[in-house]
Design an enzyme around this catalytic site. Structure first.
Site, PDB file in Angstrom:
ATOM      1  N   ASP A   9      -4.961  51.284 -77.239  1.00  0.00           N
ATOM      2  CA  ASP A   9      -6.176  50.480 -77.028  1.00  0.00           C
ATOM      3  C   ASP A   9      -7.371  51.414 -76.870  1.00  0.00           C
ATOM      4  O   ASP A   9      -7.373  52.300 -76.010  1.00  0.00           O
ATOM      5  CB  ASP A   9      -5.979  49.621 -75.771  1.00  0.00           C
ATOM      6  CG  ASP A   9      -7.097  48.608 -75.572  1.00  0.00           C
ATOM      7  OD1 ASP A   9      -6.789  47.453 -75.268  1.00  0.00           O
ATOM      8  OD2 ASP A   9      -8.279  48.975 -75.702  1.00  0.00           O
ATOM      9  N   ASP A 107      -9.355  46.469 -81.637  1.00  0.00           N
ATOM     10  CA  ASP A 107      -9.189  47.811 -81.043  1.00  0.00           C
ATOM     11  C   ASP A 107      -7.824  48.063 -80.419  1.00  0.00           C
ATOM     12  O   ASP A 107      -7.654  49.007 -79.675  1.00  0.00           O
ATOM     13  CB  ASP A 107     -10.314  48.106 -80.046  1.00  0.00           C
ATOM     14  CG  ASP A 107     -10.005  47.617 -78.654  1.00  0.00           C
ATOM     15  OD1 ASP A 107      -9.356  46.572 -78.529  1.00  0.00           O
ATOM     16  OD2 ASP A 107     -10.406  48.307 -77.702  1.00  0.00           O
ATOM     17  N   GLU A 108      -6.841  47.219 -80.715  1.00  0.00           N
ATOM     18  CA  GLU A 108      -5.518  47.493 -80.131  1.00  0.00           C
ATOM     19  C   GLU A 108      -4.388  47.211 -81.116  1.00  0.00           C
ATOM     20  O   GLU A 108      -4.486  46.315 -81.947  1.00  0.00           O
ATOM     21  CB  GLU A 108      -5.298  46.719 -78.825  1.00  0.00           C
ATOM     22  CG  GLU A 108      -5.478  45.270 -78.976  1.00  0.00           C
ATOM     23  CD  GLU A 108      -5.229  44.465 -77.704  1.00  0.00           C
ATOM     24  OE1 GLU A 108      -4.350  44.805 -76.906  1.00  0.00           O
ATOM     25  OE2 GLU A 108      -5.913  43.447 -77.566  1.00  0.00           O
TER      26      GLU A 108
HETATM   27  P1  TTP Z   1     -11.375  45.474 -75.044  1.00  0.00           P
HETATM   28  O1  TTP Z   1     -10.310  46.411 -75.498  1.00  0.00           O
HETATM   29  O2  TTP Z   1     -10.972  44.322 -74.174  1.00  0.00           O
HETATM   30  O3  TTP Z   1     -12.485  46.255 -74.227  1.00  0.00           O
HETATM   31  P2  TTP Z   1     -13.064  47.699 -74.448  1.00  0.00           P
HETATM   32  O4  TTP Z   1     -12.371  48.443 -75.536  1.00  0.00           O
HETATM   33  O5  TTP Z   1     -14.553  47.584 -74.611  1.00  0.00           O
HETATM   34  O6  TTP Z   1     -12.804  48.377 -73.049  1.00  0.00           O
HETATM   35  P3  TTP Z   1     -11.436  48.998 -72.473  1.00  0.00           P
HETATM   36  O7  TTP Z   1     -11.707  50.455 -72.336  1.00  0.00           O
HETATM   37  O8  TTP Z   1     -11.259  48.342 -71.134  1.00  0.00           O
HETATM   38  O9  TTP Z   1     -10.352  48.676 -73.456  1.00  0.00           O
HETATM   39  O10 TTP Z   1     -12.137  44.869 -76.280  1.00  0.00           O
HETATM   40  C1  TTP Z   1     -12.413  45.615 -77.469  1.00  0.00           C
HETATM   41  C2  TTP Z   1     -13.777  45.289 -78.015  1.00  0.00           C
HETATM   42  O11 TTP Z   1     -13.883  43.879 -78.252  1.00  0.00           O
HETATM   43  C3  TTP Z   1     -14.910  45.613 -77.061  1.00  0.00           C
HETATM   44  O12 TTP Z   1     -15.368  46.943 -77.201  1.00  0.00           O
HETATM   45  C4  TTP Z   1     -15.959  44.614 -77.420  1.00  0.00           C
HETATM   46  C5  TTP Z   1     -15.188  43.424 -77.933  1.00  0.00           C
HETATM   47  N1  TTP Z   1     -15.147  42.358 -76.906  1.00  0.00           N
HETATM   48  C6  TTP Z   1     -16.134  41.357 -76.940  1.00  0.00           C
HETATM   49  O13 TTP Z   1     -17.005  41.363 -77.819  1.00  0.00           O
HETATM   50  N2  TTP Z   1     -16.106  40.386 -75.980  1.00  0.00           N
HETATM   51  C7  TTP Z   1     -15.163  40.359 -74.973  1.00  0.00           C
HETATM   52  O14 TTP Z   1     -15.189  39.467 -74.106  1.00  0.00           O
HETATM   53  C8  TTP Z   1     -14.162  41.393 -74.955  1.00  0.00           C
HETATM   54  C9  TTP Z   1     -13.114  41.415 -73.867  1.00  0.00           C
HETATM   55  C10 TTP Z   1     -14.201  42.363 -75.933  1.00  0.00           C
HETATM   56 MG    MG Z   2     -10.269  48.519 -75.630  1.00  0.00          MG
END
Ligand code: TTP
Ligand code: MG
Length: 362
Positions: A9, A107-108
């Site tokens: 992720d 992103d995962e």
């Molecule tokens: P996530 O993997 O949930 O968040 P992240 O990568 O920003 O942070 P983390 O380090 O905790 O993993 O989500 C991936 C991308 O998806 C994030 O960069 C932006 C988008 N996203 C949104 O647009 N709205 C949301 O509510 C969430 C959770 C994510």
């Molecule tokens: Mg993320």
């Protein structure tokens, strides 16, 4: 035989791409999302970097609230084209480490490396190598969880963010999960947490200490799923979605542009029904719902909301769509097109999820 599953992720993904491309942002709070308009803006935070999270900011927080907490932050509009390109590059790298690859969001992704490694030492080495390759080639960091099940690998990837590798060997599952809050298990959101807490269950350790029949007696099917996750029993495989599908969407253009809420809503209801015929047939569950609206003049907006867990529930989707539609201001313009996209897809896991849905929050 124990499996070796990795959940990868990216760290504060959208924000990380912006910092990569603008070194002057390094070390500063960066927020991606709606325009805060000096605190009067509508809309929400998409994501923010760790510097901004220190001020309590997080995804889905109203942008006005974020601005109040962090007025000196740098607020940026999302640039999806750039994020999709970075995502594709990362996913190609992740996929190069195993053909048993399943991307679950932008992103995962999971990979199964059971036939590539003989022990967890090798798994860690592989994960470190993958992480370094992503950083070197794409310029952003990724966190990786390695465990015998998908659910524990996912919890593990979140454990040592950013830029961390967390390995949970089978014999350490109880020690690793035991002290954690029950909401770490997907399927327990804020509402069901209250319900579990009332029965004296706060940590995953409390779940591990109960027997499976007791959990089923107290919490039904949800209890069974949660108990299995907590004890390392989750045999869902890392599977490529058929056709490599990442989202399912349908949209419809009105014969005549309209600003009649009921007309717009009934069109969305029709689209929702049609999409669900498809997802039910293909046994697809989804986490994210996106409403698309195009106004006269071709200005197009999207609004998304994610469930805490994969679901397949037409009524819940409609509820979210209505909520998103109400938030949306058309600025006195008529609507030309509406659409719904379901993303963050997963093939239905073997556990029955119908009862789980009762525990989900929207
Ligand atoms: P996530 O993997 O949930 O968040 P992240 O990568 O920003 O942070 P983390 O380090 O905790 O993993 O989500 C991936 C991308 O998806 C994030 O960069 C932006 C988008 N996203 C949104 O647009 N709205 C949301 O509510 C969430 C959770 C994510
Ligand atoms: Mg993320």
């Amino acid at each position: 035989m124990s499996r070796f599953i990795l959940h990868c992720d990216l760290d504060c993904f959208f924000a990380a791409v912006e910092v990569r491309d603008n070194p002057k942002y390094f070390g500063k709070p960066i927020i991606i999302g709606a325009d805060p308009k000096n605190g009067k803006g509508r809309g929400v935070v998409s994501t923010c970097n760790y510097e901004a999270r220190k001020f309590g900011l997080h995804s889905a927080m109203p942008i006005s609230q974020a601005y109040k907490r962090c007025p000196h932050g740098i607020y940026l509009h999302p640039n999806f084209e750039k994020y999709h390109k970075a995502s594709k590059e990362v996913m190609e790298i992740v996929n190069s480490y195993s053909d048993m690859f399943q991307q679950v969001s932008i992103d995962e992704a999971y990979i199964d490396v059971s036939d590539k490694c003989i022990n967890y030492k090798e798994v860690r080495e592989l994960a470190e190598k993958l992480k370094d390759e992503v950083q070197k080639k794409v310029g952003i960091t990724i966190s990786i969880g390695c465990a015998p099940t998908k659910s524990i690998a996912k919890i593990a990837s979140d454990h040592n963010k950013p830029n961390g590798v967390t390995v949970v060997k089978p014999e350490y599952i109880k020690k690793f999960l035991g002290p954690m809050d029950i909401t770490k298990i997907s399927g327990i959101g804020k509402k069901s947490k209250i319900y579990y807490n009332k029965k004296g269950i706060k940590t995953i350790g409390d779940i591990i200490n109960l027997t499976l029949p007791k959990m089923i007696q107290l919490f039904g099917k949800n209890g069974e799923w949660v108990w299995n996750v907590a004890n390392g029993f989750d045999n869902r495989e890392v599977k490529k979605l058929h056709g490599d599908r990442k989202s399912i969407s349908k949209e419809c253009t009105f014969y005549e542009d309209t600003d009649d809420f009921n007309v717009i809503l009934s069109k969305l209801e029709e689209i929702n029904n049609r999409i669900h015929k498809n997802v039910i047939k293909n046994k697809i569950h989804y986490k994210t719902i996106t409403l698309k609206i195009r106004l006269e003049g071709y200005i197009t907006y999207t609004r998304s909301k994610s469930f805490t867990h994969h679901v397949q529930d037409k009524k819940k989707v409609l509820k979210v769509i209505i909520e998103l539609l109400k938030q949306f201001s058309t600025m006195n313009k008529k609507v030309r097109l509406v659409g719904i996209r379901l993303s963050n897809l997963e093939k239905a896991p073997s556990v029955t999820q119908t009862t789980l849905i009762n525990y989900l929050e929207v």
